[in-house]
Design a protein around this motif. Structure first.
Motif, PDB file in Angstrom:
ATOM      1  N   LEU A  66       0.792  -4.093   7.673  1.00  0.00           N
ATOM      2  CA  LEU A  66       1.219  -2.675   8.493  1.00  0.00           C
ATOM      3  C   LEU A  66       0.516  -1.425   8.407  1.00  0.00           C
ATOM      4  O   LEU A  66       0.711  -0.665   9.250  1.00  0.00           O
ATOM      5  N   TYR A  67      -0.197  -1.515   6.951  1.00  0.00           N
ATOM      6  CA  TYR A  67      -0.377   0.258   6.579  1.00  0.00           C
ATOM      7  C   TYR A  67      -2.260   0.347   7.666  1.00  0.00           C
ATOM      8  O   TYR A  67      -1.935   1.449   8.037  1.00  0.00           O
TER       9      TYR A  67
ATOM     10  N   LEU B  46       0.947  -1.660  -0.009  1.00  0.00           N
ATOM     11  CA  LEU B  46      -0.055   0.134   0.181  1.00  0.00           C
ATOM     12  C   LEU B  46       1.030   1.208   0.132  1.00  0.00           C
ATOM     13  O   LEU B  46       1.695   1.103   0.255  1.00  0.00           O
ATOM     14  N   GLY B  47       0.429   2.528   0.220  1.00  0.00           N
ATOM     15  CA  GLY B  47       0.790   4.160  -0.447  1.00  0.00           C
ATOM     16  C   GLY B  47       1.896   4.561   0.527  1.00  0.00           C
ATOM     17  O   GLY B  47       2.797   5.030   0.187  1.00  0.00           O
ATOM     18  N   LEU B  48       2.275   3.610   1.434  1.00  0.00           N
ATOM     19  CA  LEU B  48       2.627   4.822   2.742  1.00  0.00           C
ATOM     20  C   LEU B  48       4.594   4.491   2.574  1.00  0.00           C
ATOM     21  O   LEU B  48       4.385   3.035   2.209  1.00  0.00           O
ATOM     22  N   LEU B  49       5.292   5.149   2.010  1.00  0.00           N
ATOM     23  CA  LEU B  49       6.835   4.744   1.739  1.00  0.00           C
ATOM     24  C   LEU B  49       7.651   5.223   2.973  1.00  0.00           C
ATOM     25  O   LEU B  49       7.430   6.581   3.354  1.00  0.00           O
TER      26      LEU B  49
ATOM     27  N   PRO C 162      -6.890  -4.225  16.391  1.00  0.00           N
ATOM     28  CA  PRO C 162      -7.409  -3.331  15.644  1.00  0.00           C
ATOM     29  C   PRO C 162      -8.667  -4.311  16.708  1.00  0.00           C
ATOM     30  O   PRO C 162      -8.990  -5.137  16.419  1.00  0.00           O
ATOM     31  N   VAL C 163      -9.451  -3.406  16.235  1.00  0.00           N
ATOM     32  CA  VAL C 163     -11.065  -3.377  16.799  1.00  0.00           C
ATOM     33  C   VAL C 163     -12.085  -2.798  16.038  1.00  0.00           C
ATOM     34  O   VAL C 163     -11.777  -1.676  15.542  1.00  0.00           O
ATOM     35  N   GLU C 164     -12.972  -3.283  16.023  1.00  0.00           N
ATOM     36  CA  GLU C 164     -13.848  -2.716  15.711  1.00  0.00           C
ATOM     37  C   GLU C 164     -15.204  -1.497  16.261  1.00  0.00           C
ATOM     38  O   GLU C 164     -14.566  -1.704  17.317  1.00  0.00           O
ATOM     39  N   ALA C 165     -15.623  -0.452  15.777  1.00  0.00           N
ATOM     40  CA  ALA C 165     -15.388   1.046  15.422  1.00  0.00           C
ATOM     41  C   ALA C 165     -16.290   0.348  17.675  1.00  0.00           C
ATOM     42  O   ALA C 165     -16.710   1.025  18.404  1.00  0.00           O
ATOM     43  N   PRO C 166     -17.505  -0.058  17.794  1.00  0.00           N
ATOM     44  CA  PRO C 166     -19.036  -0.611  18.137  1.00  0.00           C
ATOM     45  C   PRO C 166     -18.397  -0.958  19.370  1.00  0.00           C
ATOM     46  O   PRO C 166     -18.778  -1.194  20.418  1.00  0.00           O
ATOM     47  N   LEU C 167     -16.969  -1.647  19.215  1.00  0.00           N
ATOM     48  CA  LEU C 167     -16.087  -2.811  20.538  1.00  0.00           C
ATOM     49  C   LEU C 167     -15.387  -1.798  21.463  1.00  0.00           C
ATOM     50  O   LEU C 167     -14.695  -2.167  21.683  1.00  0.00           O
ATOM     51  N   LEU C 168     -15.498  -0.425  20.404  1.00  0.00           N
ATOM     52  CA  LEU C 168     -13.753  -0.016  21.328  1.00  0.00           C
ATOM     53  C   LEU C 168     -14.653   0.816  22.624  1.00  0.00           C
ATOM     54  O   LEU C 168     -13.869   0.606  24.166  1.00  0.00           O
ATOM     55  N   VAL C 169     -15.853   1.008  22.846  1.00  0.00           N
ATOM     56  CA  VAL C 169     -16.370   0.918  24.572  1.00  0.00           C
ATOM     57  C   VAL C 169     -15.672   0.130  25.355  1.00  0.00           C
ATOM     58  O   VAL C 169     -15.381  -0.032  26.675  1.00  0.00           O
ATOM     59  N   PRO C 170     -16.028  -0.971  24.783  1.00  0.00           N
ATOM     60  CA  PRO C 170     -15.538  -2.857  25.762  1.00  0.00           C
ATOM     61  C   PRO C 170     -14.456  -3.075  26.522  1.00  0.00           C
ATOM     62  O   PRO C 170     -14.295  -3.189  27.191  1.00  0.00           O
TER      63      PRO C 170
ATOM     64  N   LEU D  72      -2.457   0.012  11.127  1.00  0.00           N
ATOM     65  CA  LEU D  72      -1.871   1.105  12.182  1.00  0.00           C
ATOM     66  C   LEU D  72      -0.673   2.276  11.893  1.00  0.00           C
ATOM     67  O   LEU D  72      -1.312   2.832  12.534  1.00  0.00           O
ATOM     68  N   VAL D  73      -0.366   2.228  10.767  1.00  0.00           N
ATOM     69  CA  VAL D  73       0.575   3.259  10.467  1.00  0.00           C
ATOM     70  C   VAL D  73       0.057   4.578  10.079  1.00  0.00           C
ATOM     71  O   VAL D  73      -0.167   5.298  10.655  1.00  0.00           O
ATOM     72  N   SER D  74      -0.983   4.633   9.041  1.00  0.00           N
ATOM     73  CA  SER D  74      -2.188   5.002   8.737  1.00  0.00           C
ATOM     74  C   SER D  74      -2.591   6.226  10.324  1.00  0.00           C
ATOM     75  O   SER D  74      -2.738   7.249   9.954  1.00  0.00           O
ATOM     76  N   THR D  75      -2.651   5.489  10.884  1.00  0.00           N
ATOM     77  CA  THR D  75      -4.451   5.099  12.231  1.00  0.00           C
ATOM     78  C   THR D  75      -3.077   6.309  12.830  1.00  0.00           C
ATOM     79  O   THR D  75      -3.894   7.215  13.486  1.00  0.00           O
ATOM     80  N   LEU D  76      -1.966   5.334  13.717  1.00  0.00           N
ATOM     81  CA  LEU D  76      -0.819   6.315  13.710  1.00  0.00           C
ATOM     82  C   LEU D  76      -0.160   8.206  13.502  1.00  0.00           C
ATOM     83  O   LEU D  76      -0.328   8.708  14.365  1.00  0.00           O
TER      84      LEU D  76
END
Length: 168
Positions: free
Chosen positions: A38-39, A2-5, A90-98, A41-45
């Motif tokens: 790795l994309y 993917l595109g991160l270099l 990684p977690v799905e958005a609806p599972l963030l609070v739990p 995680l790195v894109s999120t950070l």
């Protein structure tokens, strides 16, 4: 890929070993492109929308955990007391609070099914007296053995069975 270099001139000298390890683990190719694993995680950070940090203080020290929310991905992370590294999952958005509730050991089910009218009575007078005695002697407490009990087997080798010093 993917595109991160990862540009060679952008990598500080102290991180060259880490870059070599990423290449050896096939996380970065020879051209400096990140692999698909790795994309997210790195894109999120690199571009977080929300960062959540929690701290728990316990006997082992401070435990830091939290979450990083990006445009497309959500990760929760946990560390160990005294360690700088964290494990990102990684977690799905609806599972963030739990996931955050679990990281701080918050349980919603503690009172479910509990008899709230139940009264628990316990006597801790003996424990309280021991604690007072320990505090008064700055943590040194001498426990005396009853004469009715024999000495432990390791002590039998030091004295005869009929000796009163050995409990006999």
């Amino acid at each position: 890929m993917l595109g991160l270099l990862v540009e060679e001139e952008a990598v500080p000298a102290e991180l060259e070993t880490a870059l070599a390890e990423l290449r050896a683990a096939s996380m970065v190719d020879a051209d400096g492109l990140l692999t698909g694993e790795l994309y997210p995680l790195v894109s999120t950070l690199l571009e977080p929308g929300v960062i959540v940090r929690t701290e728990i203080t316990g006997p082992q020290g401070v435990l830091e955990s939290g979450a990083v929310i990006g445009n497309d991905f959500v990760f929760v992370h946990e560390g160990w007391p005294g360690e700088e590294e964290s494990e990102y999952v990684p977690v799905e958005a609806p599972l963030l609070v739990p996931a955050l509730a679990r990281s701080v050991d918050l349980h919603g089910d503690i009172l479910e099914g509990a008899d709230l009218a139940e009264v628990i009575t316990a006597t801790t007078g003996g424990l309280d007296a021991l604690m007072v005695r320990m505090e008064a002697s700055q943590g040194v407490v001498t426990l005396r053995r009853s004469r009715r009990r024999p000495a432990p087997p390791s002590a039998w080798s030091r004295c005869s069975r009929s000796s009163t010093a050995c409990g006999g």
